[in-house]
Design a protein around this motif. Structure first.
Motif, PDB file in Angstrom:
ATOM      1  N   LEU A 282       0.797  -1.234   0.000  1.00  0.00           N
ATOM      2  CA  LEU A 282       0.000   0.000   0.000  1.00  0.00           C
ATOM      3  C   LEU A 282       0.827   1.280   0.000  1.00  0.00           C
ATOM      4  CD1 LEU A 282      -2.659  -1.076   2.673  1.00  0.00           C
ATOM      5  CD2 LEU A 282      -3.031  -0.919   0.208  1.00  0.00           C
ATOM      6  N   MET A 283       2.155   1.169   0.134  1.00  0.00           N
ATOM      7  CA  MET A 283       2.970   2.375   0.249  1.00  0.00           C
ATOM      8  C   MET A 283       4.065   2.478  -0.813  1.00  0.00           C
ATOM      9  SD  MET A 283       3.391   3.066   4.348  1.00  0.00           S
ATOM     10  CE  MET A 283       4.252   4.602   3.995  1.00  0.00           C
ATOM     11  N   SER A 284       4.818   1.400  -1.025  1.00  0.00           N
ATOM     12  CA  SER A 284       5.963   1.476  -1.930  1.00  0.00           C
ATOM     13  C   SER A 284       5.540   1.688  -3.376  1.00  0.00           C
ATOM     14  CB  SER A 284       6.802   0.193  -1.832  1.00  0.00           C
ATOM     15  OG  SER A 284       7.421   0.084  -0.581  1.00  0.00           O
ATOM     16  N   TYR A 285       6.444   2.254  -4.154  1.00  0.00           N
ATOM     17  CA  TYR A 285       6.217   2.466  -5.589  1.00  0.00           C
ATOM     18  C   TYR A 285       6.122   1.119  -6.294  1.00  0.00           C
ATOM     19  CZ  TYR A 285       7.210   3.839 -10.421  1.00  0.00           C
ATOM     20  OH  TYR A 285       7.164   4.014 -11.782  1.00  0.00           O
ATOM     21  N   GLY A 286       5.195   1.003  -7.226  1.00  0.00           N
ATOM     22  CA  GLY A 286       5.062  -0.226  -8.007  1.00  0.00           C
ATOM     23  C   GLY A 286       3.626  -0.439  -8.428  1.00  0.00           C
ATOM     24  N   GLY A 287       3.381  -0.495  -9.722  1.00  0.00           N
ATOM     25  CA  GLY A 287       2.016  -0.592 -10.227  1.00  0.00           C
ATOM     26  C   GLY A 287       1.313  -1.886  -9.879  1.00  0.00           C
ATOM     27  N   SER A 288       1.951  -3.016 -10.156  1.00  0.00           N
ATOM     28  CA  SER A 288       1.312  -4.311  -9.910  1.00  0.00           C
ATOM     29  C   SER A 288       0.999  -4.502  -8.439  1.00  0.00           C
ATOM     30  CB  SER A 288       2.228  -5.447 -10.396  1.00  0.00           C
ATOM     31  OG  SER A 288       2.514  -5.315 -11.763  1.00  0.00           O
ATOM     32  N   GLY A 289       1.937  -4.107  -7.580  1.00  0.00           N
ATOM     33  CA  GLY A 289       1.739  -4.261  -6.146  1.00  0.00           C
ATOM     34  C   GLY A 289       0.584  -3.416  -5.639  1.00  0.00           C
ATOM     35  N   ILE A 290       0.531  -2.151  -6.050  1.00  0.00           N
ATOM     36  CA  ILE A 290      -0.535  -1.254  -5.604  1.00  0.00           C
ATOM     37  C   ILE A 290      -1.901  -1.752  -6.075  1.00  0.00           C
ATOM     38  CG2 ILE A 290      -1.540   1.027  -6.006  1.00  0.00           C
ATOM     39  CD1 ILE A 290       0.544   1.105  -3.860  1.00  0.00           C
ATOM     40  N   VAL A 291      -1.993  -2.164  -7.337  1.00  0.00           N
ATOM     41  CA  VAL A 291      -3.272  -2.648  -7.869  1.00  0.00           C
ATOM     42  C   VAL A 291      -3.716  -3.905  -7.125  1.00  0.00           C
ATOM     43  CG1 VAL A 291      -4.431  -3.600  -9.898  1.00  0.00           C
ATOM     44  CG2 VAL A 291      -2.950  -1.602 -10.138  1.00  0.00           C
ATOM     45  N   ALA A 292      -2.788  -4.850  -6.910  1.00  0.00           N
ATOM     46  CA  ALA A 292      -3.127  -6.084  -6.199  1.00  0.00           C
ATOM     47  C   ALA A 292      -3.547  -5.794  -4.763  1.00  0.00           C
ATOM     48  CB  ALA A 292      -1.939  -7.044  -6.216  1.00  0.00           C
ATOM     49  N   ASN A 293      -2.851  -4.868  -4.092  1.00  0.00           N
ATOM     50  CA  ASN A 293      -3.210  -4.496  -2.720  1.00  0.00           C
ATOM     51  C   ASN A 293      -4.604  -3.869  -2.663  1.00  0.00           C
ATOM     52  OD1 ASN A 293       0.174  -3.372  -1.880  1.00  0.00           O
ATOM     53  ND2 ASN A 293      -0.698  -5.429  -1.949  1.00  0.00           N
ATOM     54  N   CYS A 294      -4.892  -2.980  -3.602  1.00  0.00           N
ATOM     55  CA  CYS A 294      -6.202  -2.323  -3.631  1.00  0.00           C
ATOM     56  C   CYS A 294      -7.323  -3.329  -3.896  1.00  0.00           C
ATOM     57  CB  CYS A 294      -6.222  -1.227  -4.701  1.00  0.00           C
ATOM     58  SG  CYS A 294      -5.234   0.233  -4.279  1.00  0.00           S
ATOM     59  N   LEU A 295      -7.077  -4.301  -4.781  1.00  0.00           N
ATOM     60  CA  LEU A 295      -8.067  -5.342  -5.041  1.00  0.00           C
ATOM     61  C   LEU A 295      -8.330  -6.167  -3.780  1.00  0.00           C
ATOM     62  CD1 LEU A 295      -6.991  -6.624  -8.574  1.00  0.00           C
ATOM     63  CD2 LEU A 295      -9.133  -5.470  -8.006  1.00  0.00           C
ATOM     64  N   ALA A 296      -7.250  -6.501  -3.065  1.00  0.00           N
ATOM     65  CA  ALA A 296      -7.394  -7.288  -1.834  1.00  0.00           C
ATOM     66  C   ALA A 296      -8.213  -6.537  -0.798  1.00  0.00           C
ATOM     67  CB  ALA A 296      -6.013  -7.632  -1.277  1.00  0.00           C
ATOM     68  N   ILE A 297      -7.954  -5.240  -0.650  1.00  0.00           N
ATOM     69  CA  ILE A 297      -8.710  -4.433   0.313  1.00  0.00           C
ATOM     70  C   ILE A 297     -10.175  -4.346  -0.105  1.00  0.00           C
ATOM     71  CG2 ILE A 297      -8.989  -2.127   1.275  1.00  0.00           C
ATOM     72  CD1 ILE A 297      -6.617  -3.663   2.431  1.00  0.00           C
ATOM     73  N   ALA A 298     -10.424  -4.226  -1.403  1.00  0.00           N
ATOM     74  CA  ALA A 298     -11.806  -4.140  -1.890  1.00  0.00           C
ATOM     75  C   ALA A 298     -12.580  -5.414  -1.566  1.00  0.00           C
ATOM     76  CB  ALA A 298     -11.808  -3.891  -3.399  1.00  0.00           C
ATOM     77  N   ILE A 299     -11.944  -6.563  -1.766  1.00  0.00           N
ATOM     78  CA  ILE A 299     -12.607  -7.835  -1.454  1.00  0.00           C
ATOM     79  C   ILE A 299     -12.846  -7.954   0.049  1.00  0.00           C
ATOM     80  CG2 ILE A 299     -12.339 -10.345  -1.538  1.00  0.00           C
ATOM     81  CD1 ILE A 299     -10.706  -9.935  -4.132  1.00  0.00           C
ATOM     82  N   LEU A 300     -11.866  -7.503   0.842  1.00  0.00           N
ATOM     83  CA  LEU A 300     -12.015  -7.513   2.300  1.00  0.00           C
ATOM     84  C   LEU A 300     -13.187  -6.629   2.735  1.00  0.00           C
ATOM     85  CD1 LEU A 300     -10.851  -8.278   5.123  1.00  0.00           C
ATOM     86  CD2 LEU A 300      -9.406  -6.235   4.935  1.00  0.00           C
ATOM     87  N   VAL A 301     -13.267  -5.433   2.168  1.00  0.00           N
ATOM     88  CA  VAL A 301     -14.354  -4.509   2.511  1.00  0.00           C
ATOM     89  C   VAL A 301     -15.703  -5.080   2.055  1.00  0.00           C
ATOM     90  CG1 VAL A 301     -15.298  -2.200   2.099  1.00  0.00           C
ATOM     91  CG2 VAL A 301     -12.851  -2.488   2.491  1.00  0.00           C
ATOM     92  N   ARG A 302     -15.710  -5.759   0.904  1.00  0.00           N
ATOM     93  CA  ARG A 302     -16.949  -6.386   0.415  1.00  0.00           C
ATOM     94  C   ARG A 302     -17.431  -7.461   1.392  1.00  0.00           C
ATOM     95  NH1 ARG A 302     -21.333  -5.901  -3.210  1.00  0.00           N
ATOM     96  NH2 ARG A 302     -22.450  -7.828  -2.814  1.00  0.00           N
ATOM     97  N   ILE A 303     -16.496  -8.283   1.882  1.00  0.00           N
ATOM     98  CA  ILE A 303     -16.865  -9.321   2.848  1.00  0.00           C
ATOM     99  C   ILE A 303     -17.441  -8.691   4.110  1.00  0.00           C
ATOM    100  CG2 ILE A 303     -15.920 -11.129   4.356  1.00  0.00           C
ATOM    101  CD1 ILE A 303     -13.905 -11.728   2.068  1.00  0.00           C
ATOM    102  N   ASP A 304     -16.812  -7.621   4.579  1.00  0.00           N
ATOM    103  CA  ASP A 304     -17.311  -6.917   5.762  1.00  0.00           C
ATOM    104  C   ASP A 304     -18.684  -6.309   5.489  1.00  0.00           C
ATOM    105  OD1 ASP A 304     -16.993  -5.702   8.437  1.00  0.00           O
ATOM    106  OD2 ASP A 304     -16.900  -3.830   7.313  1.00  0.00           O
ATOM    107  N   TYR A 305     -18.864  -5.751   4.296  1.00  0.00           N
ATOM    108  CA  TYR A 305     -20.158  -5.164   3.911  1.00  0.00           C
ATOM    109  C   TYR A 305     -21.252  -6.233   3.921  1.00  0.00           C
ATOM    110  CZ  TYR A 305     -23.730  -3.296   0.734  1.00  0.00           C
ATOM    111  OH  TYR A 305     -24.920  -2.898   0.164  1.00  0.00           O
ATOM    112  N   GLU A 306     -20.943  -7.409   3.376  1.00  0.00           N
ATOM    113  CA  GLU A 306     -21.918  -8.498   3.366  1.00  0.00           C
ATOM    114  C   GLU A 306     -22.231  -8.968   4.784  1.00  0.00           C
ATOM    115  OE1 GLU A 306     -20.610 -10.274  -1.021  1.00  0.00           O
ATOM    116  OE2 GLU A 306     -20.205 -11.419   0.799  1.00  0.00           O
TER     117      GLU A 306
END
Length: 387
Positions: A353-377
Motif C-alpha cells: 500500500l505504500m511502496s512504488y510499483g504498479g502491480s503491487g498497488i493494484v493487487a493491494n487495492c483489489l485485496a482491500i476491496a474484497i475484504l471490505v466487500r466481505i465486511d459489507y456483506e
C-alpha cells in the motif's frame, strides 16, 4: 428489552468499516508523499526531461488504476470470487510461465519478473499471484473441508500446486514472493482445519528446505552473511543494509524533516521501493515509523476480525479470504520492515500500500476491496438485509 437493544444496534450499524477505510487511505496517502520525497533526486537525474515528479505522477496513476479496479471489485459478490477462484489461479500460473519466456519476460537486475505493457509500465504476475493464492486456497479448503485430516486427499493436491507455483517463482528468481505465497497457503490451510501434526511436520520440512535453498545459492548466502554483519563489508554485500541503518539512525525521534533525507541522494538503493521505510524513518523519525507500524497492525487486526465475524455466520470461504488477506499483508509488511530495520536478510519485497510499483498497488487495492466487500456483506446479514 434485549430485543429492542439488538434492533437498535442493527439499525445503527454503519454499512462500511470507516476506520478500516481511513486506515487504508492513510497508508496510501502517506505512501504517495514518501514515494515523491524519496524519488525526487533519482527522477531528476534519470527520467526523461529530468522531471522531479516523474515517479510521483506514475505512482499516482497506479493509485487511480488501483482504486478504480478496487471499486469494480467491490461491486462483485464474494460468492462470485469463489466461483472464479480456479480460473483466476490458472490464469496467473500461465502468466508466471509466460514471464520466464525470453522475449516476453523483462529482466531487471538479473531477475525475470516483469512483462512489459508499453506506456503502462511493467506487469509483475507474482503480485497478483499472492491475491489469487488467497482466493484459491480459501476455495480449496472449503471444498476439501471434510478431508483436511487426510494427507493424500486433503493436503497433497494443494502441496503439488504450491510446489509448481514456488518452482516458477524460484526460476525468476523471486524468493521473497515465494516465502509470502507459502505463508498464505499454509496459513489458510491451517485456519481451515489442516491436521496440526501435518502442519508442524510441514513447517519443519519447509525450514529445512529454506536453509538448503540459501546454502546452495551463493547469491542468497551472501545476502544472509551481509545481513549478519553489514559493517564487515559496507561497500559490498552490506551496502544496502548499512545505508538503511544510517538513514534510520539519522532520523532519531522526530526525523530530519520531510524532504530532507540525505540517504535518498543516490546513497540508499531502491529508496522509493524496497527501502521506503528507511527514508521515512530518516525524514519522520521513530514517530513516523511507529505510526506506520500501528496503521498496519490495526489493518491486519481488522482483517482477522472480519474473517472471524464471517466464520461465526457460517461464511467459511469469506472468513478464510479475509484471514488470508491479513496473513499476506502481515507477512509482507513484516518482512519489508524487518529488512529495513536490519532484523531480516535483504529481500526484494515492497511495503504493501505504500511502496512504488504498479502491480503491487493494484493487487493491494483489489485485496482491500474484497475484504471490505466481505465486511459489507457481514453487516448486511447482521441487519437482516440482502447483500
Amino acid at each position: 428489552m434485549f430485543h429492542n437493544v439488538a434492533a437498535v444496534r442493527r439499525t445503527t450499524l454503519e454499512p462500511y468499516d470507516w476506520a478500516l477505510l481511513w486506515t487504508v487511505f492513510a497508508l496510501l496517502g502517506l505512501g504517495l508523499v514518501m514515494v515523491y520525497s524519496a524519488s525526487i533526486a533519482i527522477a531528476e537525474a534519470k527520467s526523461a526531461n529530468h522531471q522531479p515528479a516523474f515517479y510521483l505522477i506514475r505512482h499516482l496513476m497506479y493509485l487511480v488504476v488501483g482504486l478504480g479496479a478496487a471499486y469494480g471489485a467491490f461491486q462483485l459478490p464474494s460468492s462470485l470470487w469463489q466461483k472464479l477462484a480456479p480460473y483466476l489461479f490458472i490464469g496467473v500460473v500461465l502468466c508466471l510461465v509466460a514471464v520466464l519466456i525470453p522475449g516476453i519476460g523483462h529482466v531487471v537486475y538479473g531477475s525475470r519478473r516483469w512483462i512489459p505493457l508499453g506506456p503502462l509500465g511493467n506487469f509483475q504476475p507474482s503480485e497478483l499471484a499472492k491475491l489469487f493464492t488467497v482466493i484459491y486456497a480459501a476455495d480449496y479448503t472449503v471444498r476439501k473441508a471434510a478431508l483436511m485430516h487426510d494427507l493424500r486427499q486433503g493436503f497433497l493436491p494443494m502441496f503439488m500446486v504450491m510446489l509448481l507455483v514456488g518452482g516458477l517463482l524460484l526460476m525468476e528468481p523471486d524468493f521473497g514472493s515465494f516465502v509470502v505465497i507459502v505463508a498464505i497457503a499454509l496459513g489458510v490451510l491451517f485456519l481451515g482445519g489442516l491436521n496440526w501434526r501435518l502442519f508442524v511436520g510441514l513447517i519443519v520440512m519447509l525450514a529445512i528446505g529454506f536453509v538448503m535453498l540459501i546454502w546452495l545459492s551463493p547469491y542468497r548466502l551472501q545476502r544472509v552473511i551481509g545481513f549478519l554483519d553489514p559493517w564487515a563489508d559496507p561497500y559490498g554485500k552490506g551496502y544496502q543494509l548499512s545505508h538503511a541503518l544510517i538513514a534510520l539512525g539519522r532520523g532519531e525521534l522526530f526525523g530530519v524533516g520531510l524532504g530532507e533525507s540525505v540517504e535518498k541522494l543516490f546513497y540508499l538503493p531502491e529508496a522509493y521501493t524496497d527501502f521506503l521505510l528507511a527514508v521515512t524513518g530518516e525524514e519522520l523519525g521513530f514517530v513516523g515509523v511507529a505510526a506506520i507500524i500501528a496503521l498496519f497492525a490495526w489493518l491486519i487486526w481488522r482483517a482477522f476480525s472480519i474473517g472471524w465475524q464471517a466464520a461465526l455466520m457460517g461464511r467459511n470461504f469469506q472468513a478464510l479470504v479475509a484471514q488470508g488477506v491479513a496473513i499476506w499483508l502481515g507477512t509482507q509488511s513484516f518482512i519489508n520492515m524487518g529488512v529495513n530495520l536490519g532484523l531480516l536478510p535483504t529481500k526484494g519485497l515492497t511495503l504493501p500500500l505504500m511502496s512504488y510499483g504498479g502491480s503491487g498497488i493494484v493487487a493491494n487495492c483489489l485485496a482491500i476491496a474484497i475484504l471490505v466487500r466481505i465486511d459489507y456483506e457481514n453487516r448486511c446479514l447482521m441487519k437482516g438485509k440482502r447483500q
